[in-house]
Every structure is written in C-alpha cells, then in structure tokens.
Design an enzyme around this catalytic site. Structure first.
Site, PDB file in Angstrom:
ATOM      1  N   ASP A  95      -6.283   9.361  -7.751  1.00  0.00           N
ATOM      2  CA  ASP A  95      -5.460   9.525  -6.667  1.00  0.00           C
ATOM      3  C   ASP A  95      -4.380  10.517  -6.847  1.00  0.00           C
ATOM      4  O   ASP A  95      -3.344  10.223  -7.590  1.00  0.00           O
ATOM      5  CB  ASP A  95      -4.882   7.960  -6.306  1.00  0.00           C
ATOM      6  N   GLY A 122       2.913  -2.306 -17.383  1.00  0.00           N
ATOM      7  CA  GLY A 122       1.588  -2.385 -17.005  1.00  0.00           C
ATOM      8  C   GLY A 122       1.040  -1.047 -17.232  1.00  0.00           C
ATOM      9  O   GLY A 122       0.860  -0.061 -16.126  1.00  0.00           O
ATOM     10  N   ASP A 144       0.552  -3.710 -21.564  1.00  0.00           N
ATOM     11  CA  ASP A 144      -0.220  -4.156 -20.777  1.00  0.00           C
ATOM     12  C   ASP A 144      -1.217  -5.538 -21.358  1.00  0.00           C
ATOM     13  O   ASP A 144      -1.351  -5.562 -22.684  1.00  0.00           O
ATOM     14  CB  ASP A 144      -1.414  -3.067 -20.366  1.00  0.00           C
ATOM     15  N   GLU A 173       6.396 -11.242 -19.512  1.00  0.00           N
ATOM     16  CA  GLU A 173       7.168 -12.427 -19.655  1.00  0.00           C
ATOM     17  C   GLU A 173       7.080 -13.199 -20.879  1.00  0.00           C
ATOM     18  O   GLU A 173       7.577 -14.256 -21.233  1.00  0.00           O
ATOM     19  CB  GLU A 173       6.814 -13.189 -18.424  1.00  0.00           C
ATOM     20  N   GLU A 188       4.012   1.653 -12.655  1.00  0.00           N
ATOM     21  CA  GLU A 188       3.158   1.887 -11.212  1.00  0.00           C
ATOM     22  C   GLU A 188       2.809   0.587 -10.871  1.00  0.00           C
ATOM     23  O   GLU A 188       1.520   0.196 -11.143  1.00  0.00           O
ATOM     24  CB  GLU A 188       2.047   2.999 -11.385  1.00  0.00           C
ATOM     25  N   GLU A 197       0.149  -8.295  -5.054  1.00  0.00           N
ATOM     26  CA  GLU A 197      -0.093  -8.675  -6.443  1.00  0.00           C
ATOM     27  C   GLU A 197       1.174  -9.056  -7.267  1.00  0.00           C
ATOM     28  O   GLU A 197       1.390  -9.438  -8.523  1.00  0.00           O
ATOM     29  CB  GLU A 197      -0.548  -7.438  -7.326  1.00  0.00           C
ATOM     30  N   HIS A 338      -5.265   5.623  -2.795  1.00  0.00           N
ATOM     31  CA  HIS A 338      -6.027   4.279  -2.872  1.00  0.00           C
ATOM     32  C   HIS A 338      -5.458   3.041  -2.411  1.00  0.00           C
ATOM     33  O   HIS A 338      -6.189   2.154  -2.187  1.00  0.00           O
ATOM     34  CB  HIS A 338      -6.352   4.201  -4.296  1.00  0.00           C
TER      35      HIS A 338
END
Length: 392
Positions: A95, A122, A144, A173, A188, A197, A338
C-alpha cells in the site's frame, strides 16, 4: 336424501346470504394476514432493538474505557494470530499511500528522530522502526505480540540495524520496556473506519505510561468523515434481490443486509454530497473513553439523485513540530489504499435535490462482547430511519 354427487339447489336469498358471508370471511382472512405480517415485523423490530441494546448500550453495563487493555491474552489471541501471516503484511507494505507517507514523514523530518528513543507500537515486519533508525534514532524499541516479530528480528539483523532496534514480543499492556521513557511513539494503528480493531487504545496506553514530557505520538491528528452515496443498482442487487429469489420471497433477509457495514472501494462517481466531519482525534491528548462518540452530521447534496447509503473514510496528518508536513486520505476520490472505505446501506433510500441536506446523528462504540469490533448507529432525520450496523 341427496347422494354425495347430487347438486344442491338453494333459494336466491339464501345463496346471496351465503355468498356475502364467504366474502366477509375472505376479507377477515386478508386483514388477519396483514396483521400477522405486521406482527412479524414488530417482532423483528423488537429482536433488533434487544440485540442493539445488548451490543451498543455499553455504558449502562460496563464502561468501554480500557476495554482492550482488560482483555486476557487468550481472549485476544485470534486478533494477534491474524497478523502472523505474511500476506497481510505484504498487503500493507504494498500500500504505497500508507507506507510512503510514513517513510516521507520520518525521512523528511529527521530532526524529530535524531538521537531520540522511539517506540514502535505493533511493529509488524519492522519497516517503521527501520525508517526511524535510518533517520538517526539512538534507540528504537519495536513491540508486537504476533508471531511476525520473529521474522522482524531476522529482517533487522539482515539490514544490520540490530544495534539500534530492540524487538520485544508481547502485548504493550503486559510488557516492561528496557527504558523508563521514550521521546516518540510511532504506530500504524488505523483500522477500517479508522477505529476498527481498537489498536489506538494500545497506542494511548503506551503514551500514558512511557511517553516523556513534551514527547510526541505520530500520526498526531486524524479525522473521520461521512459522504452520501447514490448507487441504485448496487442497492437493488443487495437489498431488492431478496424480494424474488427464484420465485420465492426472502424479504426477511433484507434487514440483515442493512445491518452490516461493508468495507469496499466506493466508486467516486457515486458520491453525491459534500463530506461531513464527525470526529477529530488528537493522538497526543485524546482519551480512550473519547473514542466512543456520538456526533451530528449534515450532508449537502451536490446533485439530484437517490441516496442509497452513507460512506465513511478517514484522513491522517503528520504535523506536530514537522518541517515537512505529510497527509494522506482514504476518501473515495483519492488513491486507493488497503483500508478502502466503509459503506452503510440505507434500508429506505432518500430522494435528494442538489442543495438538499441529509442530516442525522451517528454513534460509534466498541462492541461490548468484542471491544475490537464496532457498533454503529445512524439516525436519519429526513426519514426517521434508525439503523444499527456492526463492523466485525
């Protein structure tokens, strides 16, 4: 005594009375059938009202503040598992709007990253972390929970950046960082319709726990907007289709079609209004609680036509302290991403003339049963329609 096959002769007056009673019986049958149809519609309405109450009236049962942070690891396993497959990362990396916007922001604003400690929330394959390292960051901590992080470790080593980038597997967390504070958080996190999400919740958790005073979160500003859509052919294909399916009526299915928001590319030629901004998010100051919201909207028709749905899209800004500001949009008339757009079909299309207003109210909340999903309620003032949608 008459036999079974014998004709029976009635006097004219008695025949007319019998015929009248037959007509009355038919009329009562039609009324009863209509009442039954109305009763079934009322039952369906009640069912949907109850379903909507259970799904969307979250504040009456449990506040959604921190709902994602409260999930157990096993409850969140399916979400992270979906990001373990290479194909989803290929889609995101290919993308160009997404990836090149982040690249351009980081590499044309190296003064923000020079000698700074950066947290990548992430991180996926680690592409943003590597951009940050290239821009001069002294340390990048990439986090991640999905299995893709093991590939990211290989990628970082392959590009000889393992002396700058430290990868940590786990949920933000649940983990401890190797530093007390970070100067910049990059992520992102955007989902369909921006908030699907609920990954922004995790970014805000990181911000509140580890961002240094005067630190920054990027992207720093986002907006969510609506437009009116006029596509009678598509509406007919999806809604009116159920009126006659190989000679059978399946009209009960129509309401289900208009209860699920769909993620798709909206033809810009079908857009028939000016956009209406419904939410602005400042990632440096917004709270998790503020991500559940209700807003008024007003869509000014740009042409005559039939409004068959409402489309949603978002815009992303990298602005704070930037010498070179970067923006991108997921609007229907912009380069494809996307994320595409989100379409909410109206059960009853609305006729509009150029200049007319399609006004109403939209409510966006986390799904009580699954805080990574969304429940969206749209109220159309023009027709009194109240429509409940799910994004899941």
């Amino acid at each position: 005594m008459e036999t079974e096959d014998s004709d029976i002769t009635l006097p004219g007056q008695q025949y007319r009375a019998l015929l009248e009673r037959l007509h009355q019986a038919e009329a009562r049958s039609e009324v009863t059938e209509g009442q039954l149809h109305d009763a079934l519609k009322d039952i369906d309405r009640l069912r949907q009202t109850a379903k909507s109450f259970i799904l969307s009236d979250q504040h009456a049962l449990r506040p959604s503040h921190g709902a994602v942070a409260q999930l157990r690891e096993d409850e969140d396993a399916a979400y992270f598992s979906s990001y373990s497959h290479f194909s989803i990362h290929m889609d995101m990396l290919q993308d160009k709007v997404r990836t090149e916007s982040y690249r351009d922001f980081i590499l044309t604003n190296q003064h923000l990253f020079k000698d700074k400690v950066v947290l990548d929330v992430g991180c996926g394959t680690g592409i943003l972390s590597m951009f940050a390292a290239r821009a001069g960051a002294s340390q990048v901590i990439a986090v991640d929970q999905s299995e893709i992080i093991y590939k990211a470790m290989d990628i970082v080593r392959e590009n000889h950046l393992d002396h700058i980038i430290k990868l940590v597997k786990g949920r933000v967390e649940d983990i401890q960082l190797p530093v007390e504070k970070v100067d910049i958080i990059i992520s992102e996190w955007m989902g369909y319709f921006l908030l699907f999400e609920s990954m922004l919740d995790t970014v805000l958790y990181a911000r509140d726990h580890w961002l240094a005073p005067n630190g920054s979160v990027y992207p720093d500003r986002c907006t969510l907007s609506l437009v009116a859509i006029g596509n009678a052919k598509m509406h007919s294909n999806r809604v009116a289709f159920w009126n006659d399916v190989y000679g059978f009526k399946m009209t009960c299915m129509r309401s289900d079609v208009t209860r699920e928001g769909s993620v798709e590319e909206i033809d810009p030629e079908t857009v028939m209004s000016e956009p209406s901004l419904i939410k602005m998010v400042d990632c440096c100051s917004v709270s998790v609680a503020e991500l559940d919201f209700t807003a008024d909207f007003s869509l000014t028709a740009t042409r005559d036509g039939t409004c068959t749905g409402i489309g949603g899209y978002f815009d992303i800004m990298f602005e704070k302290n930037c010498k070179n500001k970067v923006y991108f949009s997921t609007a229907p008339n912009c380069m494809k991403t996307h994320w595409k757009q989100t379409l909410f079909l109206l059960e009853k299309p609305v006729e509009l003339k150029q200049g007319d207003l399609l006004s109403g109210k939209i409510s966006v909340k986390k799904n009580k049963k699954d805080p990574r999903a969304l429940v969206v309620r749209i109220e159309i003032t023009n027709t009194g329609q109240v429509l409940d949608f799910q994004l899941q």
